[in-house]
Design a protein around this motif. Structure first.
Motif, mmCIF file in Angstrom:
data_model
loop_
_atom_site.group_PDB
_atom_site.id
_atom_site.type_symbol
_atom_site.label_atom_id
_atom_site.label_comp_id
_atom_site.label_asym_id
_atom_site.label_seq_id
_atom_site.Cartn_x
_atom_site.Cartn_y
_atom_site.Cartn_z
ATOM 1 N N GLU A 1 3.031 8.004 5.752
ATOM 2 C CA GLU A 1 4.149 8.676 5.095
ATOM 3 C C GLU A 1 3.627 9.946 4.440
ATOM 4 O OE1 GLU A 1 6.426 6.647 2.148
ATOM 5 O OE2 GLU A 1 6.976 5.000 3.503
ATOM 6 N N THR A 2 4.469 10.971 4.428
ATOM 7 C CA THR A 2 4.116 12.191 3.723
ATOM 8 C C THR A 2 4.266 11.976 2.228
ATOM 9 O OG1 THR A 2 4.856 13.547 5.578
ATOM 10 C CG2 THR A 2 4.628 14.646 3.453
ATOM 11 N N VAL A 3 3.228 12.325 1.481
ATOM 12 C CA VAL A 3 3.239 12.234 0.020
ATOM 13 C C VAL A 3 2.821 13.596 -0.510
ATOM 14 C CG1 VAL A 3 2.276 11.102 -2.001
ATOM 15 C CG2 VAL A 3 2.659 9.779 0.081
ATOM 16 N N GLY A 4 3.774 14.338 -1.050
ATOM 17 C CA GLY A 4 3.474 15.707 -1.450
ATOM 18 C C GLY A 4 3.128 16.531 -0.222
ATOM 19 N N ASP A 5 1.970 17.173 -0.259
ATOM 20 C CA ASP A 5 1.550 17.975 0.896
ATOM 21 C C ASP A 5 0.485 17.267 1.716
ATOM 22 O OD1 ASP A 5 -0.501 18.094 -0.921
ATOM 23 O OD2 ASP A 5 -0.792 20.261 -0.783
ATOM 24 N N VAL B 1 -4.977 8.638 1.054
ATOM 25 C CA VAL B 1 -4.144 9.824 1.216
ATOM 26 C C VAL B 1 -5.039 10.948 1.710
ATOM 27 C CG1 VAL B 1 -2.650 11.495 0.069
ATOM 28 C CG2 VAL B 1 -2.518 9.070 -0.539
ATOM 29 N N MET B 2 -4.668 11.533 2.872
ATOM 30 C CA MET B 2 -5.542 12.460 3.582
ATOM 31 C C MET B 2 -4.840 13.780 3.860
ATOM 32 S SD MET B 2 -6.932 9.919 6.569
ATOM 33 C CE MET B 2 -7.371 8.218 6.238
ATOM 34 N N ASP B 3 -5.647 14.795 4.077
ATOM 35 C CA ASP B 3 -5.141 16.101 4.501
ATOM 36 C C ASP B 3 -5.348 16.216 6.009
ATOM 37 O OD1 ASP B 3 -4.183 18.655 4.616
ATOM 38 O OD2 ASP B 3 -5.966 19.597 3.755
ATOM 39 N N VAL B 4 -4.543 15.442 6.764
ATOM 40 C CA VAL B 4 -4.616 15.448 8.229
ATOM 41 C C VAL B 4 -3.206 15.426 8.790
ATOM 42 C CG1 VAL B 4 -6.854 14.256 8.312
ATOM 43 C CG2 VAL B 4 -4.731 12.922 8.404
ATOM 44 N N GLN B 5 -3.073 15.814 10.051
ATOM 45 C CA GLN B 5 -1.798 15.739 10.748
ATOM 46 C C GLN B 5 -1.593 14.309 11.276
ATOM 47 O OE1 GLN B 5 0.527 18.288 10.922
ATOM 48 N NE2 GLN B 5 -0.928 19.134 9.417
ATOM 49 N N PRO B 6 -0.325 13.886 11.453
ATOM 50 C CA PRO B 6 -0.067 12.524 11.932
ATOM 51 C C PRO B 6 -0.759 12.185 13.249
ATOM 52 C CG PRO B 6 1.943 13.484 11.068
ATOM 53 C CD PRO B 6 0.926 14.586 11.059
ATOM 54 N N ALA B 7 -0.824 13.129 14.186
ATOM 55 C CA ALA B 7 -1.472 12.849 15.475
ATOM 56 C C ALA B 7 -2.956 12.566 15.298
ATOM 57 C CB ALA B 7 -1.269 14.011 16.436
ATOM 58 N N ALA C 1 0.821 -1.203 0.000
ATOM 59 C CA ALA C 1 0.000 0.000 0.000
ATOM 60 C C ALA C 1 0.862 1.262 0.000
ATOM 61 C CB ALA C 1 -0.943 -0.001 1.193
ATOM 62 N N LEU C 2 1.891 1.296 0.843
ATOM 63 C CA LEU C 2 2.761 2.467 0.901
ATOM 64 C C LEU C 2 3.525 2.642 -0.403
ATOM 65 C CD1 LEU C 2 4.105 2.223 4.561
ATOM 66 C CD2 LEU C 2 2.635 4.021 3.619
ATOM 67 N N ALA C 3 3.950 1.537 -1.021
ATOM 68 C CA ALA C 3 4.641 1.625 -2.308
ATOM 69 C C ALA C 3 3.718 2.224 -3.361
ATOM 70 C CB ALA C 3 5.126 0.241 -2.737
ATOM 71 N N ARG C 4 2.474 1.841 -3.343
ATOM 72 C CA ARG C 4 1.513 2.388 -4.308
ATOM 73 C C ARG C 4 1.269 3.873 -4.060
ATOM 74 N NH1 ARG C 4 -2.795 -1.722 -6.595
ATOM 75 N NH2 ARG C 4 -1.505 -3.596 -6.756
ATOM 76 N N ALA C 5 1.244 4.273 -2.780
ATOM 77 C CA ALA C 5 1.066 5.688 -2.471
ATOM 78 C C ALA C 5 2.229 6.510 -3.028
ATOM 79 C CB ALA C 5 0.941 5.892 -0.969
ATOM 80 N N ARG C 6 3.450 5.980 -2.912
ATOM 81 C CA ARG C 6 4.620 6.678 -3.456
ATOM 82 C C ARG C 6 4.543 6.791 -4.975
ATOM 83 N NH1 ARG C 6 7.456 2.503 -0.404
ATOM 84 N NH2 ARG C 6 7.443 3.155 1.792
ATOM 85 N N ASP C 7 3.850 5.823 -5.602
ATOM 86 C CA ASP C 7 3.721 5.816 -7.055
ATOM 87 C C ASP C 7 2.499 6.594 -7.553
ATOM 88 O OD1 ASP C 7 6.005 4.325 -7.325
ATOM 89 O OD2 ASP C 7 4.964 2.402 -7.462
ATOM 90 N N GLY C 8 1.769 7.229 -6.627
ATOM 91 C CA GLY C 8 0.667 8.080 -7.051
ATOM 92 C C GLY C 8 -0.725 7.624 -6.680
ATOM 93 N N GLU C 9 -0.862 6.425 -6.109
ATOM 94 C CA GLU C 9 -2.186 5.955 -5.687
ATOM 95 C C GLU C 9 -2.683 6.823 -4.536
ATOM 96 O OE1 GLU C 9 -5.499 4.666 -5.517
ATOM 97 O OE2 GLU C 9 -4.392 3.141 -6.698
#
Length: 268
Positions: free
Chosen positions: A137-141, A73-79, A29-37
Motif C-alpha cells: 500500500e502507498t503510505v505517504g510518498d 516501508v520502502m522507496d521502491v515502485q510496486p513492480a 502489518a498493513l494497519a500498523r503501516a497506516r498508523d505510522g509504523e
C-alpha cells in the motif's frame, strides 16, 4: 510458545510483535503501516484465524504452524517490490535447510528435498509446505510492503489444488519458534542481497538453482486460458517464461502452475 528473533535479525535492528491469536499477520502489518509504523518489523502468531493466500484463498493456521509477516516501508515502485517474493522464498528455503540438519542426519536419503515453485511456494518432496503472499500500500510518498509467510509445521490442509505436507509428516521434528528464528536471520541475508531490487539479478540466479520444474513440461492456467510448454526460466522482472512447442517464449505474470504429470492432466 515464545517467538524470538535470531541474532542477525536483532543485530540488524529488526523488531518483533508476537501474538497468541490474531486474524491475519498481513492485515495487522498493513494497519500498523497506516498508523505510522515503518519497520522492519516481524509479526508472528501462535494461531491465525483469517489469513489469506493468493487469489483471496483462506489460509487458516492452527496452533503449531507458523504464520508470520514482515513489514517494511520502502522507496521502491510496486513492480520492483513484487520481486521481493523471490528473496522471501530463498530465505525460507535457507531456514528450512538449517532446521532440518538433524532430520537429514537421521533420515539420510529420505530427508526432505526443498524446492521453490513459481511464483511464491516452497515445496518439500513435491508437495506444498509453505506459501508466500506479498501485499503493498502507498503510505505517504513510499510503499508499505508486507511479506506474509505461512508454513505447515505440524499440520497441512487437505483438499488443496496442490497437495500439501507438514514438516512433522516429513520427519522434521522442530517447533515454529525455531523455524521463525532461523527465518528472521536468513531474511537479513537475502533482503540485503535484494537491496531494493538492485540485487535481483543475484536473487534470480540463486532462485533458479532451487527452482521446481525448471526445464520440465508446464501448464499455466490463467482464468479460462491454458498455456502449455516448457518452464524455460524467469526473466529480470520475475515473470515465468514458458517455451511453447513452436519455440515462442511466452512471459507469464500470474496463474496456477502445474508441472510434469499434473501439467499433462491439465492439458487433457
Amino acid at each position: 510458545m515464545t517467538f524470538t528473533l535470531g541474532p542477525r535479525a536483532i543485530a540488524a535492528g529488526h523488531q518483533l510483535a508476537a501474538f497468541d491469536r490474531i486474524g491475519s499477520t498481513n492485515a495487522e502489518a498493513l494497519a500498523r503501516a497506516r498508523d505510522g509504523e515503518r519497520g522492519p518489523i516481524w509479526l508472528a502468531t501462535v494461531e491465525q484465524t483469517a489469513g489469506r493466500g493468493r487469489r483471496q484463498r483462506a489460509w487458516v493456521a492452527p496452533r503449531g504452524n507458523l504464520p508470520c509477516s514482515i513489514l517494511e516501508v520502502m522507496d521502491v515502485q510496486p513492480a520492483v517490490a513484487a520481486t521481493l517474493g523471490f528473496a522471501a522464498g530463498l530465505s525460507l528455503e535457507a531456514a528450512l535447510q538449517k532446521v532440518s540438519i538433524e532430520a537429514a542426519l537421521r533420515l539420510g536419503p529420505g530427508s526432505p528435498n526443498y524446492q521453490l515453485k513459481w511464483p511464491n511456494d516452497v515445496l518439500a518432496d513435491g508437495k506444498k509446505l509453505s506459501g508466500i503472499l506479498l501485499e503493498a500500500e502507498t503510505v505517504g510518498d513510499r510503499l508499505a510492503v508486507v511479506v506474509g509467510i505461512g508454513t505447515n509445521v505440524v499440520a497441512a490442509p487437505e483438499g488443496t489444488p496442490t497437495p500439501a505436507v507438514s514438516l512433522a509428516a516429513l520427519g522434521v521434528q522442530i517447533g515454529a519458534e525455531e523455524l521463525f528464528a532461523a527465518l528472521s536471520d536468513a531474511w537479513v541475508e537475502f533482503r540485503g542481497i535484494w537491496d531494493n531490487g538492485r540485487g535481483f539479478a543475484e536473487i534470480r540466479r540463486l532462485w533458479l538453482e532451487r527452482a521446481a520444474g525448471l526445464g520440465e513440461k508446464v501448464a499455466v492456467q490463467t482464468g479460462s486460458a491454458l498455456l502449455e510448454g516448457t518452464f524455460d526460466t524467469i526473466d529480470d522482472t520475475g515473470c515465468l517464461i514458458v517455451r511453447t512447442a513452436d519455440g515462442r517464449r511466452m512471459p507469464v505474470t500470474a496463474g496456477e502452475v502445474y508441472f510434469g504429470n499434473a501439467a499433462s492432466a491439465r492439458a487433457v
